[in-house]
Design a protein around this motif. Structure first.
Motif, PDB file in Angstrom:
ATOM      1  N   ARG A   1       0.848  -1.186   0.000  1.00  0.00           N
ATOM      2  CA  ARG A   1       0.000   0.000   0.000  1.00  0.00           C
ATOM      3  C   ARG A   1       0.883   1.235   0.000  1.00  0.00           C
ATOM      4  NH1 ARG A   1      -3.659   2.742   4.662  1.00  0.00           N
ATOM      5  NH2 ARG A   1      -5.401   3.479   3.383  1.00  0.00           N
ATOM      6  N   LEU A   2       0.818   1.989  -1.054  1.00  0.00           N
ATOM      7  CA  LEU A   2       1.575   3.221  -1.153  1.00  0.00           C
ATOM      8  C   LEU A   2       0.747   4.379  -0.614  1.00  0.00           C
ATOM      9  CD1 LEU A   2       3.108   2.880  -4.732  1.00  0.00           C
ATOM     10  CD2 LEU A   2       3.928   1.935  -2.569  1.00  0.00           C
ATOM     11  N   SER A   3       1.444   5.329  -0.024  1.00  0.00           N
ATOM     12  CA  SER A   3       0.802   6.549   0.462  1.00  0.00           C
ATOM     13  C   SER A   3       1.538   7.754  -0.100  1.00  0.00           C
ATOM     14  CB  SER A   3       0.836   6.619   1.992  1.00  0.00           C
ATOM     15  OG  SER A   3       0.194   5.524   2.580  1.00  0.00           O
ATOM     16  N   CYS A   4       0.813   8.832  -0.286  1.00  0.00           N
ATOM     17  CA  CYS A   4       1.423  10.074  -0.740  1.00  0.00           C
ATOM     18  C   CYS A   4       0.727  11.218  -0.020  1.00  0.00           C
ATOM     19  CB  CYS A   4       1.281  10.233  -2.246  1.00  0.00           C
ATOM     20  SG  CYS A   4       1.906  11.792  -2.879  1.00  0.00           S
ATOM     21  N   VAL A   5       1.507  11.963   0.732  1.00  0.00           N
ATOM     22  CA  VAL A   5       0.969  13.068   1.521  1.00  0.00           C
ATOM     23  C   VAL A   5       1.437  14.394   0.931  1.00  0.00           C
ATOM     24  CG1 VAL A   5       0.831  14.118   3.793  1.00  0.00           C
ATOM     25  CG2 VAL A   5       1.053  11.639   3.579  1.00  0.00           C
ATOM     26  N   ALA A   6       0.497  15.293   0.742  1.00  0.00           N
ATOM     27  CA  ALA A   6       0.814  16.643   0.286  1.00  0.00           C
ATOM     28  C   ALA A   6       0.869  17.570   1.492  1.00  0.00           C
ATOM     29  CB  ALA A   6      -0.236  17.127  -0.700  1.00  0.00           C
ATOM     30  N   SER A   7       1.903  18.393   1.533  1.00  0.00           N
ATOM     31  CA  SER A   7       2.049  19.308   2.667  1.00  0.00           C
ATOM     32  C   SER A   7       2.505  20.677   2.183  1.00  0.00           C
ATOM     33  CB  SER A   7       3.059  18.740   3.676  1.00  0.00           C
ATOM     34  OG  SER A   7       4.331  18.606   3.073  1.00  0.00           O
TER      35      SER A   7
ATOM     36  N   VAL B   1      -3.008  -2.971 -14.699  1.00  0.00           N
ATOM     37  CA  VAL B   1      -3.235  -3.034 -13.249  1.00  0.00           C
ATOM     38  C   VAL B   1      -4.712  -3.133 -12.888  1.00  0.00           C
ATOM     39  CG1 VAL B   1      -1.162  -1.639 -12.915  1.00  0.00           C
ATOM     40  CG2 VAL B   1      -3.399  -0.538 -12.781  1.00  0.00           C
ATOM     41  N   LYS B   2      -5.580  -3.099 -13.883  1.00  0.00           N
ATOM     42  CA  LYS B   2      -7.019  -3.163 -13.603  1.00  0.00           C
ATOM     43  C   LYS B   2      -7.369  -4.432 -12.838  1.00  0.00           C
ATOM     44  CE  LYS B   2      -8.806  -0.351 -17.409  1.00  0.00           C
ATOM     45  NZ  LYS B   2      -9.518  -0.357 -18.701  1.00  0.00           N
ATOM     46  N   GLY B   3      -8.183  -4.266 -11.814  1.00  0.00           N
ATOM     47  CA  GLY B   3      -8.589  -5.398 -10.995  1.00  0.00           C
ATOM     48  C   GLY B   3      -7.592  -5.757  -9.908  1.00  0.00           C
ATOM     49  N   ARG B   4      -6.412  -5.159  -9.940  1.00  0.00           N
ATOM     50  CA  ARG B   4      -5.396  -5.458  -8.916  1.00  0.00           C
ATOM     51  C   ARG B   4      -5.050  -4.243  -8.066  1.00  0.00           C
ATOM     52  NH1 ARG B   4      -0.403  -6.726 -10.481  1.00  0.00           N
ATOM     53  NH2 ARG B   4      -0.500  -5.567 -12.456  1.00  0.00           N
ATOM     54  N   PHE B   5      -5.086  -3.063  -8.663  1.00  0.00           N
ATOM     55  CA  PHE B   5      -4.719  -1.828  -7.956  1.00  0.00           C
ATOM     56  C   PHE B   5      -5.959  -0.998  -7.706  1.00  0.00           C
ATOM     57  CE2 PHE B   5      -0.062  -1.265  -9.602  1.00  0.00           C
ATOM     58  CZ  PHE B   5       0.225  -2.569  -9.213  1.00  0.00           C
TER      59      PHE B   5
ATOM     60  N   ASN C   1      -5.037  15.224   3.038  1.00  0.00           N
ATOM     61  CA  ASN C   1      -4.273  15.544   1.813  1.00  0.00           C
ATOM     62  C   ASN C   1      -3.435  14.348   1.365  1.00  0.00           C
ATOM     63  OD1 ASN C   1      -5.297  18.132   1.780  1.00  0.00           O
ATOM     64  ND2 ASN C   1      -3.510  19.060   2.754  1.00  0.00           N
ATOM     65  N   THR C   2      -4.044  13.174   1.410  1.00  0.00           N
ATOM     66  CA  THR C   2      -3.312  11.941   1.149  1.00  0.00           C
ATOM     67  C   THR C   2      -4.023  11.115   0.092  1.00  0.00           C
ATOM     68  OG1 THR C   2      -2.469  11.895   3.418  1.00  0.00           O
ATOM     69  CG2 THR C   2      -2.406   9.834   2.188  1.00  0.00           C
ATOM     70  N   VAL C   3      -3.229  10.510  -0.785  1.00  0.00           N
ATOM     71  CA  VAL C   3      -3.747   9.554  -1.753  1.00  0.00           C
ATOM     72  C   VAL C   3      -3.032   8.237  -1.541  1.00  0.00           C
ATOM     73  CG1 VAL C   3      -2.107  10.207  -3.569  1.00  0.00           C
ATOM     74  CG2 VAL C   3      -4.297   9.174  -4.184  1.00  0.00           C
ATOM     75  N   TYR C   4      -3.759   7.153  -1.698  1.00  0.00           N
ATOM     76  CA  TYR C   4      -3.212   5.817  -1.491  1.00  0.00           C
ATOM     77  C   TYR C   4      -3.286   5.011  -2.788  1.00  0.00           C
ATOM     78  CZ  TYR C   4      -4.238   7.142   3.346  1.00  0.00           C
ATOM     79  OH  TYR C   4      -4.310   7.811   4.539  1.00  0.00           O
ATOM     80  N   LEU C   5      -2.427   4.020  -2.879  1.00  0.00           N
ATOM     81  CA  LEU C   5      -2.518   3.049  -3.962  1.00  0.00           C
ATOM     82  C   LEU C   5      -2.364   1.668  -3.351  1.00  0.00           C
ATOM     83  CD1 LEU C   5      -2.809   2.760  -7.058  1.00  0.00           C
ATOM     84  CD2 LEU C   5      -0.316   2.530  -7.142  1.00  0.00           C
TER      85      LEU C   5
END
Length: 121
Positions: A18-24, A62-66, A75-79
């Motif tokens: 699980r990837l995370s990306c935080v904007a600050s 990546v369809k069906g897997r991600f 302010n965060t997006v996950y993958l």
């Protein structure tokens, strides 16, 4: 403004990350938080991105897997990446359109530095 991606690592094929990306920073508004990736010797490709209609575009590979998700309050997006394959090995980048000013807002695209994902066979 900074985007900080994290959560990458080494995983066996079939595993998950699980990837995370935080904007600050001095952020007023964020749009279009998305993920892309770049494998060695290849061009950067879009992985998951929201559409203006509220749905999400995923790369066919990546369809069906991600699954991309967002926590606007943080302010965060996950993958979420499941059933990982060796061909998913790449540096994963997040980007977003961010406005730092009051209306009329001007949006600029910002990129994070990327997080390495390595999938072993």
């Amino acid at each position: 403004v900074q985007l900080q991606a994290s959560g990458g690592g080494l995983v066996q094929a079939g595993g998950s990350l699980r990837l995370s990306c935080v904007a600050s920073g001095s952020i007023v508004s964020i749009n279009d938080m998305n993920w892309s990736r770049q494998a060695p010797g290849k061009q950067r490709e879009a992985v998951a991105a929201p559409t203006s209609g509220g749905s999400t575009n995923y790369a066919d590979s990546v369809k069906g897997r991600f699954t991309i998700s967002r926590d606007s309050a943080k302010n965060t997006v996950y993958l979420q990446m499941n059933s990982l394959k060796p061909e998913d090995t790449a540096v994963y980048y997040c980007s977003a359109l961010i406005s730092t000013n009051a209306p009329p807002r001007v949006y600029n695209r910002y990129w994070g530095k990327g997080t390495q994902v390595t999938v072993s066979s």
